[in-house]
Design an enzyme around this catalytic site. Structure first.
Site, PDB file in Angstrom:
ATOM      1  N   LYS A  41      10.321  -8.640  -2.804  1.00 60.02           N
ATOM      2  CA  LYS A  41       8.887  -8.969  -2.850  1.00 60.02           C
ATOM      3  C   LYS A  41       8.093  -7.776  -3.373  1.00 60.02           C
ATOM      4  O   LYS A  41       8.613  -6.652  -3.425  1.00 60.02           O
ATOM      5  CB  LYS A  41       8.419  -9.341  -1.446  1.00 60.02           C
ATOM      6  CG  LYS A  41       8.633  -8.223  -0.432  1.00 60.02           C
ATOM      7  CD  LYS A  41       8.575  -8.730   1.001  1.00 60.02           C
ATOM      8  CE  LYS A  41       8.758  -7.565   1.955  1.00 60.02           C
ATOM      9  NZ  LYS A  41       8.938  -8.004   3.338  1.00 60.02           N
ATOM     10  N   ARG A 135       4.030 -13.039  13.867  1.00 63.05           N
ATOM     11  CA  ARG A 135       3.483 -13.059  12.523  1.00 63.05           C
ATOM     12  C   ARG A 135       3.879 -14.418  11.976  1.00 63.05           C
ATOM     13  O   ARG A 135       3.473 -15.424  12.546  1.00 63.05           O
ATOM     14  CB  ARG A 135       4.084 -11.890  11.741  1.00 63.05           C
ATOM     15  CG  ARG A 135       3.130 -11.211  10.830  1.00 63.05           C
ATOM     16  CD  ARG A 135       3.754  -9.991  10.166  1.00 63.05           C
ATOM     17  NE  ARG A 135       5.050 -10.288   9.544  1.00 63.05           N
ATOM     18  CZ  ARG A 135       5.736  -9.424   8.796  1.00 63.05           C
ATOM     19  NH1 ARG A 135       5.258  -8.202   8.594  1.00 63.05           N
ATOM     20  NH2 ARG A 135       6.884  -9.757   8.263  1.00 63.05           N
ATOM     21  N   TYR A 251     -13.392  17.545  -8.521  1.00 61.86           N
ATOM     22  CA  TYR A 251     -14.547  16.985  -7.806  1.00 61.86           C
ATOM     23  C   TYR A 251     -14.821  17.754  -6.530  1.00 61.86           C
ATOM     24  O   TYR A 251     -13.900  18.081  -5.767  1.00 61.86           O
ATOM     25  CB  TYR A 251     -14.269  15.518  -7.429  1.00 61.86           C
ATOM     26  CG  TYR A 251     -14.386  14.572  -8.606  1.00 61.86           C
ATOM     27  CD1 TYR A 251     -15.563  14.478  -9.342  1.00 61.86           C
ATOM     28  CD2 TYR A 251     -13.313  13.763  -8.975  1.00 61.86           C
ATOM     29  CE1 TYR A 251     -15.666  13.599 -10.422  1.00 61.86           C
ATOM     30  CE2 TYR A 251     -13.403  12.879 -10.039  1.00 61.86           C
ATOM     31  CZ  TYR A 251     -14.593  12.810 -10.762  1.00 61.86           C
ATOM     32  OH  TYR A 251     -14.688  11.945 -11.818  1.00 61.86           O
ATOM     33  N   MET A 299      -8.910   9.964 -10.073  1.00 65.99           N
ATOM     34  CA  MET A 299      -8.344   8.646 -10.377  1.00 65.99           C
ATOM     35  C   MET A 299      -7.152   8.750 -11.341  1.00 65.99           C
ATOM     36  O   MET A 299      -6.139   8.061 -11.161  1.00 65.99           O
ATOM     37  CB  MET A 299      -9.418   7.734 -10.991  1.00 65.99           C
ATOM     38  CG  MET A 299      -8.952   6.307 -11.177  1.00 65.99           C
ATOM     39  SD  MET A 299     -10.172   5.258 -11.990  1.00 65.99           S
ATOM     40  CE  MET A 299     -11.478   5.207 -10.779  1.00 65.99           C
TER      41      MET A 299
HETATM   42  C1  LIG Z   1      10.045  -7.356   3.879  1.00 64.77           C
HETATM   43  C2  LIG Z   1      10.975  -8.123   4.704  1.00 64.77           C
HETATM   44  C3  LIG Z   1      12.297  -7.688   4.893  1.00 64.77           C
HETATM   45  C4  LIG Z   1      12.788  -6.329   4.426  1.00 64.77           C
HETATM   46  O1  LIG Z   1      12.422  -5.365   5.388  1.00 64.77           O
HETATM   47  P1  LIG Z   1      12.722  -3.805   5.220  1.00 64.77           P
HETATM   48  O2  LIG Z   1      12.165  -3.186   6.444  1.00 64.77           O
HETATM   49  O3  LIG Z   1      12.007  -3.372   3.984  1.00 64.77           O
HETATM   50  O4  LIG Z   1      14.187  -3.647   5.084  1.00 64.77           O
HETATM   51  C5  LIG Z   1      13.154  -8.533   5.562  1.00 64.77           C
HETATM   52  N1  LIG Z   1      12.741  -9.717   6.073  1.00 64.77           N
HETATM   53  C6  LIG Z   1      11.470 -10.151   5.933  1.00 64.77           C
HETATM   54  C7  LIG Z   1      11.068 -11.451   6.525  1.00 64.77           C
HETATM   55  C8  LIG Z   1      10.535  -9.360   5.269  1.00 64.77           C
HETATM   56  O5  LIG Z   1       9.270  -9.778   5.168  1.00 64.77           O
END
Ligand SMILES: *Cc1c(COP(=O)(O)O)cnc(C)c1O
Length: 348
Positions: A41, A135, A251, A299
């Site tokens: 992701k 969550r 800055y 930036m």
């Molecule tokens: C992001 C995520 C992972 C990976 O977790 P890490 O701590 O980066 O290894 C695994 N399972 C779910 C549901 C996630 O959202």
């Protein structure tokens, strides 16, 4: 149409493909009888899906996870759809239609999502159970709902909240997930993230889901010997400047030179994920030579002290410190943030 050749940018992100593949193999081995998948992701945690996914697939990874539907197409350029799951699941009919059209599996997280999926005709899906992170995921006491019985579940998942700590929450979540596994038939079960892989075989089930540690993150000391740095950002010096005693830099003039010195203006700023928390703390590197940052991070630029490397010139490249555990300690950012912050301006 412009046909001009774009010159290479003054920022680049070196990806160590050997280390990335080695990290996946190490995590797969540490997963015992379970296979390791990969969380890709957020553009593979900022490193670039188009570079990362083929390396992981070639290493042997056959299960990939993204969060958003918008992240599907980039992964499908490299892996077949039955190897990809979408963690956020569908919340609209359009999401469901896209899942059916592409053939990727939604991770269903609620009875609302289960109904949406079943009403469309459904098919193989994953189901997230909430074992205590509060969550995403179906609470264990909702698993008896008749909608759940109608699902064709490929992978039953849950997610650990505190695997990077020795917290009693880990065992509590394990017990609740095991309860869910006893109630719900599924082809496979998946529980551990990167840190969870170190908690022992009880936590591995059939499939683990590392993200951070694939990319060089070390959430627990147990992984320190197995995980190598993958991402190495570099930035070019775009101007040299001579300071006289009393000259200030950047800055708000937070650094003032006490002596004559040569400094370098470097093409790296907070828009590239190098946030202002590095101001006055960090140093860039040239080989083994450390070049302290002077003044505020802007930036698009930082200024470094070149006293220790008098031979450097405009166009020379400096390395940004990105050994994740140390960089996190120094900056106050998490290892996750350090990776996902990396911006769009690097050549990858
Ligand atoms: C992001 C995520 C992972 C990976 O977790 P890490 O701590 O980066 O290894 C695994 N399972 C779910 C549901 C996630 O959202």
């Amino acid at each position: 149409m412009r046909t001009d050749r774009l010159p290479p940018p003054s920022l680049r992100l070196d990806l160590d493909a050997e280390a990335l593949a080695g990290n996946w193999r190490a995590l797969d081995r540490l997963s015992g009888n379970a296979s390791a998948g990969a969380a890709v992701k957020a553009n593979a945690y900022g490193l670039g899906v188009e570079a990362v996914v083929p390396v992981l697939h070639e290493a042997g990874c056959r299960d990939f996870f993204v969060a958003h539907w918008g992240e599907v197409a980039g992964v499908l350029d490299h892996v077949p759809p039955q190897q990809l799951s979408v963690l956020h699941g569908p919340i609209t009919g359009e999401d469901v239609a896209y899942a059916l059209a592409t053939g990727v599996r939604p991770v269903l997280n609620s009875l609302f999502q289960a109904r949406l999926w079943l009403d469309s005709g459904g098919g193989p899906c994953d189901l997230m159970v909430d074992s205590g992170i509060n969550r995403l995921g179906l609470p264990v006491d909702a698993l008896g709902d008749p909608l759940v019985a109608r699902l064709e579940i490929d992978t039953l998942l849950s997610h650990l909240a505190s695997a990077d700590e020795d917290s009693p929450q880990n065992a509590r979540q394990l017990s609740r997930f095991s309860q869910a596994c006893a109630l719900i038939p599924a082809r496979r079960r998946s529980f551990a993230n990167s840190a969870g892989i170190t908690l022992g075989n009880d936590y591995a089930f059939d499939l683990t889901r590392p993200g951070l540690s694939l990319y060089g993150g070390i959430p627990r000391d147990e992984l320190a010997g197995s995980i190598r740095q993958v991402a190495r950002p570099h930035a070019a010096i775009i101007q040299l400047r001579q300071l006289s005693p009393g000259d200030s830099v950047g800055y708000n003039a937070v650094f003032t030179a006490e002596r004559a010195m040569t400094v370098g203006v470097v093409s790296l700023g907070y828009a590239d994920g190098f946030l202002r928390c590095w101001s006055g703390k960090g140093a860039l590197r040239h080989g083994d030579t450390s070049l302290p940052l002077l003044g505020r991070v802007s930036m698009d630029m930082v200024v470094v002290d070149l006293t220790a490397a008098p031979g450097l010139a405009e166009g020379d490249w400096l390395e940004v410190p990105y050994a994740l555990p140390e960089a996190a300690k120094k900056s106050g950012l998490s290892q996750y943030e350090l990776l996902t912050l990396l911006g769009q301006r690097y050549s990858r």
